[in-house]
Design a protein around this motif. Structure first.
Motif, short mmCIF file in Angstrom:
data_model
loop_
_atom_site.label_atom_id
_atom_site.label_comp_id
_atom_site.label_asym_id
_atom_site.label_seq_id
_atom_site.Cartn_x
_atom_site.Cartn_y
_atom_site.Cartn_z
N UNK A 166 47.15 -22.63 -8.93
CA UNK A 166 48.29 -23.07 -8.12
C UNK A 166 49.40 -23.60 -9.03
N UNK A 167 50.65 -23.60 -8.55
CA UNK A 167 51.78 -24.07 -9.38
C UNK A 167 51.72 -25.55 -9.71
N UNK A 168 51.25 -26.37 -8.75
CA UNK A 168 51.22 -27.82 -8.95
C UNK A 168 50.19 -28.44 -8.01
N UNK A 169 50.00 -29.74 -8.15
CA UNK A 169 48.95 -30.41 -7.39
C UNK A 169 49.23 -30.39 -5.88
N UNK A 170 50.50 -30.42 -5.49
CA UNK A 170 50.82 -30.41 -4.06
C UNK A 170 50.40 -29.10 -3.42
N UNK A 171 50.73 -27.99 -4.07
CA UNK A 171 50.34 -26.68 -3.53
C UNK A 171 48.82 -26.56 -3.48
N UNK A 172 48.16 -27.01 -4.54
CA UNK A 172 46.70 -26.90 -4.59
C UNK A 172 46.03 -27.75 -3.56
N UNK A 173 46.51 -28.98 -3.39
CA UNK A 173 45.93 -29.89 -2.41
C UNK A 173 46.08 -29.34 -1.00
N UNK A 174 47.27 -28.82 -0.68
CA UNK A 174 47.50 -28.27 0.65
C UNK A 174 46.65 -27.03 0.89
N UNK A 175 46.55 -26.16 -0.11
CA UNK A 175 45.76 -24.94 0.05
C UNK A 175 44.29 -25.27 0.29
N UNK A 176 43.73 -26.17 -0.53
CA UNK A 176 42.32 -26.52 -0.38
C UNK A 176 42.04 -27.16 0.98
N UNK A 177 42.94 -28.05 1.43
CA UNK A 177 42.71 -28.73 2.70
C UNK A 177 42.94 -27.82 3.89
N UNK A 178 43.85 -26.87 3.78
CA UNK A 178 44.03 -25.90 4.86
C UNK A 178 42.78 -25.04 5.03
N UNK A 179 42.22 -24.59 3.91
CA UNK A 179 40.99 -23.80 3.98
C UNK A 179 39.84 -24.61 4.55
N UNK A 180 39.81 -25.92 4.22
CA UNK A 180 38.73 -26.77 4.70
C UNK A 180 38.86 -27.08 6.18
N UNK A 181 40.05 -27.53 6.61
CA UNK A 181 40.19 -28.04 7.97
C UNK A 181 40.57 -26.98 9.00
N UNK A 182 41.19 -25.90 8.57
CA UNK A 182 41.52 -24.82 9.51
C UNK A 182 40.64 -23.60 9.32
N UNK A 183 40.16 -23.39 8.10
CA UNK A 183 39.34 -22.21 7.82
C UNK A 183 37.85 -22.48 7.81
N UNK A 184 37.45 -23.74 8.01
CA UNK A 184 36.03 -24.07 8.05
C UNK A 184 35.33 -23.96 6.71
N UNK A 185 36.08 -24.03 5.61
CA UNK A 185 35.49 -23.88 4.28
C UNK A 185 34.83 -25.17 3.82
N UNK A 186 33.84 -25.01 2.94
CA UNK A 186 33.28 -26.13 2.22
C UNK A 186 33.93 -26.18 0.84
N UNK A 187 34.19 -27.39 0.33
CA UNK A 187 34.87 -27.53 -0.95
C UNK A 187 34.04 -28.41 -1.88
#
Length: 473
Positions: A402-423
């Protein structure tokens, strides 16, 4: 509409004794999970992988799913078809049914009872080898009026399957890596370390105020008699002493307990007593995303706020090392931006192009890099094809930078809370891998974090503890 798009019944008057119909289906893991979801039956015979190898498990499947389900499908869609009223059924299970078996269910009309439009049908299910697995009979009230309607498409149902983490834990089980657990002074932190020990992933050394650790263990009902305790004064002292254990070689892993992440990492990056190397320290999430064939590595979403080009190169090197121990010989690395073309107004696209050139020149080794790539082009082959992107990485990325921590944090949390992913998360680039877990993590996620770190420690080259420190993280 064509004939295959329509569903049509056969009325009682149209049916003759001896008429037959059948349907074939292959038993999959999704079938079992759906059956458990609909029935509420969470018997381990359905859902536990180890228990699922037993003959009893396979008989349960035959009884629960194929016994009524497949035969009902034939009666409701083919013979007699829509309008059929199921009155009764008697079945005998003669052979087990297992995952991957192809079962053909057939019904044959044996008798017609004219006064009530009732049919008696012989039922039989056979597997792909022609062996009978179910026999029996069904009694139905056949429709008297003709029905012909469009066939209804089955709903698209997605199940959350986390076998990716299971395979990761299985690969690391038995490692028992000596691990300094910094300040396990809450029930959640202490339990996480004990669970990893019980899974044969780590051998914990509990670093913290001894009286407090023992009190927490008693309150939580945990036996810690087998574990070494290193007494400390407070959380900062716990972090320093845990780091010293790793620095001296007594511990091969570092695990965060109930102290703040900043406290632990502050001790890790200390210029005089820390665990720095020539690499930039970075964090990687391994995301087990439902519907995605393999776990995705996302980096960096937790430590480096706005990494420079040089720091991104180290972040990628760290992630490639992680992918290697996960069994990926040459991982595909997508360097993310908002677009897939180089745009001087977007610095992340310039960094992506430079990083790819560095890889071409051998400055980043062990993986295949491409970028800039938008997220959709990185993970979807269809999206990449639509954009005309020809690349061995596009649509098949295994590492997302990811380009920076903000993009990475949002991507990981979107996958977790909307995509049902485990992190699951691990910190890379220090002398030892660092396990970061959260109270909100599931047992599966905590064990996966420990498993990744254990695999990294197991693969690490032997080194003397007195190596000179690298640059600051």
């Amino acid at each position: 509409m064509t004939g295959t798009d329509m569903i049509e019944n056969r009325t009682f008057e149209e049916i003759e004794v001896g008429d037959t119909a059948s349907v074939t289906r292959i038993l999959s893991r999704n079938d079992i999970q759906l059956f458990a979801l609909v029935s509420g039956d969470v018997n381990p015979a359905h859902l536990d992988a180890e228990y699922a190898q037993t003959d009893f498990f396979r008989r349960i499947i035959a009884h629960g799913m194929w016994g009524g389900g497949l035969i009902s499908a034939v009666l409701g869609t083919a013979l007699p078809g829509p309008g059929t009223i199921y009155l009764g059924q008697s079945l005998r299970f003669t052979r087990p049914v297992g995952l991957g078996d192809s079962i053909t269910a057939s019904v044959t009309v044996r008798e017609k009872l004219q006064d009530k439009s009732i049919l008696l049908l012989d039922c039989r299910c056979v597997n792909q080898n022609g062996e009978t697995v179910i026999t029996g009979e069904a009694e139905v009230k056949a429709p008297t009026e003709k029905v012909r309607r469009p066939r209804i498409a089955l709903p698209d149902i997605r199940l959350s399957d986390h076998d990716g983490f299971r395979r990761l834990v299985d690969a690391a089980t038995g490692s028992r890596i000596p691990t300094a657990v910094a300040h396990p002074c809450s029930a959640a932190a202490l339990t996480a370390a004990i669970e990893a020990a019980e899974a044969s992933l780590i051998e914990p050394v509990l670093v913290g105020p001894e009286a407090r650790i023992r009190a927490v263990a008693q309150e939580a009902g945990k036996d810690i008699a087998a574990f070494r305790i290193v007494d400390s004064l407070h959380s900062h002292d716990s972090a320093a002493k845990a780091v010293e254990l790793a620095r001296s070689g007594e511990a091969k892993l570092l695990m965060k307990g109930s102290l703040h992440t900043d406290e632990l990492l502050g001790a890790v990056v200390s210029g005089t007593s820390g665990l720095r190397t020539e690499r930039r320290i970075s964090h990687a999430y391994v995301m087990d995303v439902p519907g995605h064939p393999t776990p995705l590595i996302i980096t960096d979403a937790a430590i480096n706020i706005a990494p420079t080009l040089e720091e991104k190169a180290d972040i990628i090197r760290n992630a490639i090392d992680l992918a290697h121990v996960m069994g990926r010989a040459e991982p595909k690395v997508a360097i993310l931006s908002a677009v897939e073309t180089v745009n001087p107004a977007m610095p992340s696209t310039l960094d992506a192009a430079a990083l790819c050139k560095m890889a071409e020149r051998g400055q980043i080794a062990g993986g295949v890099l491409d970028g800039p790539l938008a997220f959709d082009n990185a993970v979807s082959e269809a999206a990449a094809k639509e954009k005309g992107i020809v690349s061995s990485v596009a649509g098949k990325a295994e590492i997302l930078v990811v380009p920076d921590i903000e993009a990475g944090n949002m991507l990981a949390k979107q996958l977790t809370f909307l995509g049902g992913a485990d992190a699951a998360g691990v910190v890379l680039g220090a002398r030892v891998p660092i396990i970061l877990t959260s109270r909100a993590d599931s047992l599966r996620t905590r064990l996966a974090s420990c498993a990744m770190a254990a695999l990294l420690a197991r693969a690490a080259p032997k080194a003397a503890p007195g190596l000179p420190d690298g640059p600051a993280a």
